[in-house]
Design an enzyme around this catalytic site. Structure first.
Site, mmCIF file in Angstrom:
data_model
loop_
_atom_site.group_PDB
_atom_site.id
_atom_site.type_symbol
_atom_site.label_atom_id
_atom_site.label_comp_id
_atom_site.label_asym_id
_atom_site.label_seq_id
_atom_site.Cartn_x
_atom_site.Cartn_y
_atom_site.Cartn_z
ATOM 1 N N ILE A 12 44.314 40.339 45.548
ATOM 2 C CA ILE A 12 44.301 41.042 47.480
ATOM 3 C C ILE A 12 44.688 39.574 47.986
ATOM 4 C CG2 ILE A 12 42.873 41.017 48.841
ATOM 5 C CD1 ILE A 12 40.939 42.089 47.068
ATOM 6 N N LEU A 35 45.358 30.861 37.078
ATOM 7 C CA LEU A 35 45.788 31.793 36.148
ATOM 8 C C LEU A 35 45.501 31.811 35.204
ATOM 9 C CD1 LEU A 35 49.646 30.262 36.468
ATOM 10 C CD2 LEU A 35 48.416 31.787 37.821
ATOM 11 N N THR A 36 44.057 33.039 35.488
ATOM 12 C CA THR A 36 43.024 33.361 34.269
ATOM 13 C C THR A 36 44.141 34.914 33.868
ATOM 14 O OG1 THR A 36 42.140 35.281 35.933
ATOM 15 C CG2 THR A 36 40.818 33.213 35.129
ATOM 16 N N THR A 148 31.970 41.361 48.405
ATOM 17 C CA THR A 148 32.100 43.033 48.066
ATOM 18 C C THR A 148 31.147 43.451 48.867
ATOM 19 O OG1 THR A 148 32.032 44.314 46.656
ATOM 20 C CG2 THR A 148 31.046 41.907 45.997
ATOM 21 N N ASP A 149 30.952 44.887 48.760
ATOM 22 C CA ASP A 149 29.980 45.740 49.245
ATOM 23 C C ASP A 149 29.391 45.091 48.063
ATOM 24 O OD1 ASP A 149 31.528 46.977 47.328
ATOM 25 O OD2 ASP A 149 31.591 48.695 49.138
ATOM 26 N N TYR A 174 28.981 41.369 37.608
ATOM 27 C CA TYR A 174 29.725 40.915 38.557
ATOM 28 C C TYR A 174 28.784 40.394 40.332
ATOM 29 C CZ TYR A 174 32.872 41.579 42.783
ATOM 30 O OH TYR A 174 33.801 42.136 43.214
ATOM 31 N N TYR A 231 35.242 57.770 34.338
ATOM 32 C CA TYR A 231 33.275 57.278 33.243
ATOM 33 C C TYR A 231 32.374 58.754 34.049
ATOM 34 C CZ TYR A 231 33.774 52.592 32.442
ATOM 35 O OH TYR A 231 34.406 51.390 32.453
ATOM 36 N N ARG A 319 29.781 54.116 32.355
ATOM 37 C CA ARG A 319 28.726 52.479 32.393
ATOM 38 C C ARG A 319 28.233 52.675 32.725
ATOM 39 N NH1 ARG A 319 31.777 49.812 37.739
ATOM 40 N NH2 ARG A 319 33.794 49.635 36.418
HETATM 41 P P1 NAD Z 1 41.624 39.380 40.463
HETATM 42 O O1 NAD Z 1 40.981 39.535 39.486
HETATM 43 O O2 NAD Z 1 43.503 40.513 40.548
HETATM 44 O O3 NAD Z 1 42.382 38.293 41.022
HETATM 45 C C1 NAD Z 1 41.813 37.297 40.997
HETATM 46 C C2 NAD Z 1 42.590 35.717 40.923
HETATM 47 O O4 NAD Z 1 41.248 34.971 41.188
HETATM 48 C C3 NAD Z 1 42.990 35.338 39.755
HETATM 49 O O5 NAD Z 1 44.477 35.085 40.612
HETATM 50 C C4 NAD Z 1 42.998 34.637 38.446
HETATM 51 O O6 NAD Z 1 43.518 33.648 38.242
HETATM 52 C C5 NAD Z 1 41.513 33.885 39.890
HETATM 53 N N1 NAD Z 1 40.448 32.871 39.645
HETATM 54 C C6 NAD Z 1 39.992 33.209 38.770
HETATM 55 N N2 NAD Z 1 38.763 32.141 37.338
HETATM 56 C C7 NAD Z 1 39.719 31.420 38.694
HETATM 57 C C8 NAD Z 1 39.391 29.798 39.020
HETATM 58 N N3 NAD Z 1 37.666 29.543 38.479
HETATM 59 N N4 NAD Z 1 39.865 28.634 39.378
HETATM 60 C C9 NAD Z 1 41.182 29.437 40.064
HETATM 61 N N5 NAD Z 1 41.140 30.697 40.020
HETATM 62 C C10 NAD Z 1 40.143 31.516 40.136
HETATM 63 O O7 NAD Z 1 40.889 39.928 42.447
HETATM 64 P P2 NAD Z 1 41.080 40.642 43.577
HETATM 65 O O8 NAD Z 1 40.820 41.770 43.120
HETATM 66 O O9 NAD Z 1 41.974 40.440 44.174
HETATM 67 O O10 NAD Z 1 40.055 40.400 44.126
HETATM 68 C C11 NAD Z 1 40.281 38.984 45.017
HETATM 69 C C12 NAD Z 1 38.525 38.278 45.834
HETATM 70 O O11 NAD Z 1 37.648 39.611 46.323
HETATM 71 C C13 NAD Z 1 37.802 38.092 44.560
HETATM 72 O O12 NAD Z 1 36.813 37.651 45.325
HETATM 73 C C14 NAD Z 1 36.303 39.657 44.834
HETATM 74 O O13 NAD Z 1 35.410 39.585 44.610
HETATM 75 C C15 NAD Z 1 36.425 40.181 46.070
HETATM 76 N N6 NAD Z 1 36.867 41.647 45.786
HETATM 77 C C16 NAD Z 1 37.874 42.680 45.443
HETATM 78 C C17 NAD Z 1 37.686 43.551 45.657
HETATM 79 C C18 NAD Z 1 38.798 45.419 45.028
HETATM 80 O O14 NAD Z 1 38.924 45.620 45.145
HETATM 81 N N7 NAD Z 1 39.452 44.446 44.260
HETATM 82 C C19 NAD Z 1 36.768 44.608 46.066
HETATM 83 C C20 NAD Z 1 35.761 43.657 47.054
HETATM 84 C C21 NAD Z 1 35.933 42.004 46.473
#
Ligand code: NAD
Length: 373
Positions: A12, A35-36, A148-149, A174, A231, A319
């Site tokens: 995102i 960059l995990t 998140t929801d 989570y 699932y 799950r």
């Molecule tokens: P993602 O897992 O694709 O990306 C997470 C990013 O955070 C990665 O680039 C990772 O390297 C970085 N990261 C992880 N740990 C870190 C740290 N300690 N320091 C710095 N960077 C770190 O996640 P996403 O899907 O893009 O989600 C982004 C946000 O949106 C999150 O907070 C997630 O909870 C929230 N969210 C996501 C969704 C979804 O559907 N993907 C839905 C609701 C909320």
């Protein structure tokens, strides 16, 4: 604005910085990302050519680094995406979720408070209470937290959708870690006067999503002729939010959201998981029947022989603690800020399918691990 975007090498965050750069080219953007496995620096390659864009590799848990980055780039706006984000991984190993999502968020809050409130910082309002009636930017600094929801728990089929007043009831490690971070953000506003907003959104989908999440996982599996793991009975209901609609929602909150408030962002697109996957299969069937070159590029899947992609559907053990239904009531952001999602699921999914077909090297590098080199 001088924006710090955490976690922008992920799904995102990458879409958000692309969105922001296109609309507000004069703003400076700094990305902090550890960059995990979920972060992919190449997502930001084109961005690095722009003046006013900086990438810093590092953790949001590193207080000194966060302070240094915020000071150096005169950050006045922080948009916080960085997280461990995959529910299944949180079940297998919750520790990283507590560390990044809870401790990391708190580290950012501490640094923001220090620079924007305690030091005056040139950006801070000092007294957040003065901003309570108005937009979150009035004090000159703004911390937006992306949540998140899933913090609201689960709904029965006929329950009303989650609104901002729905009590928190997180069910996975989570969701619990995100809930904890939401509470910390709220507390930094109420206790110290930090200008914060939070958004709680539904399941995102779109370009650059790591192929461990349902849509991209099934998409690349179809192209490779691999099973599509569903699932349980696949009847779990999710609301699907196209990632650009999410960015637009955050944009509106950054511009006009009220300080201290939370906003739900949804896609108005509730689908069961199995129906979402069946739609994906249908879209790929159509792409392959219209485009012979796809049959040559991806010979291993059923679509190459014009057989239905849905033949790959494979029901697997559910799950643990799987939530039945999430649904978002986005009336608040709609009435206060004028938000409505531009994409419905079928249209957004078609765009997503096209992006993955056109960007095979992006996901192949993830599958073979070379994106981490
Ligand atoms: P993602 O897992 O694709 O990306 C997470 C990013 O955070 C990665 O680039 C990772 O390297 C970085 N990261 C992880 N740990 C870190 C740290 N300690 N320091 C710095 N960077 C770190 O996640 P996403 O899907 O893009 O989600 C982004 C946000 O949106 C999150 O907070 C997630 O909870 C929230 N969210 C996501 C969704 C979804 O559907 N993907 C839905 C609701 C909320």
């Amino acid at each position: 604005m001088n924006i710090l975007v955490t976690g922008a090498a992920g799904f995102i965050g990458t879409n958000f910085v692309n969105y922001w750069r296109e609309r507000y080219p004069a703003d400076s953007i700094t990305v902090l990302d550890a960059l995990t496995y979920a972060g992919n620096r190449s997502n930001l390659e084109a961005m690095l050519e722009h003046n006013g864009f900086t990438f810093v590799r590092g953790s949001i848990c590193d207080y000194d680094l966060v302070m240094e980055v915020m000071q150096k780039h005169c950050v006045d706006t922080l948009v916080h995406f960085a997280a461990e984000s995959h529910v299944d991984r949180s079940i297998d190993g919750p520790d990283a979720f507590i560390e990044t999502n809870v401790v990391g968020t708190h580290t950012l809050l501490k640094a923001a408070k220090k620079l924007w409130l305690d030091n005056g910082g040139g950006n801070g309002a000092g007294d957040g209470s003065a901003n309570k009636a108005g937009s979150a930017r009035r004090g000159g600094h703004h911390f937006h937290h992306v949540s998140t929801d899933e913090v609201f728990g689960t709904l029965a089929g006929d329950d009303p959708a989650f609104c901002e007043l729905t009590p928190y009831a997180p069910n996975s490690p989570y969701a619990a870690s995100k809930a904890a971070s939401d509470h910390l953000v709220r507390a930094y506003h109420h206790t110290y006067g930090l200008n914060v907003t939070t958004s709680n959104c539904s399941n995102n989908y779109g370009p650059y999503q790591f192929p461990e999440k349902l849509i991209p996982l099934c998409l690349v599996n179809i192209l490779q002729g691999k099973p599509l793991p569903i699932y349980g009975d696949g009847k779990q209901i999710r609301d699907w939010l196209y990632v650009d609609d999410h960015s637009r929602g955050i944009d509106l909150i950054l511009k006009r959201g009220r300080v201290g408030e939370t906003y739900n962002i949804g896609g108005n697109s509730e689908y069961t998981n199995i129906d979402a996957v069946r739609l994906l299969c249908q879209l790929l069937d159509e792409e392959f029947s219209e485009n012979g070159s796809l049959r040559e590029r991806f010979p291993d899947g059923p679509c190459a022989a014009l057989d239905p992609a849905s033949s790959l559907i494979n029901y697997v053990t559910d799950r643990p603690g799987h939530d039945t239904r999430y649904a978002i009531d986005a009336a608040k952001i709609t009435s206060e800020l004028g938000y409505t999602p531009a994409e419905r699921f079928p249209g957004g999914l078609k765009k997503t399918v096209r992006w993955y077909l056109e960007n095979e090297s992006w996901w192949q590098c993830i599958l073979d691990g070379s994106y981490r080199e």
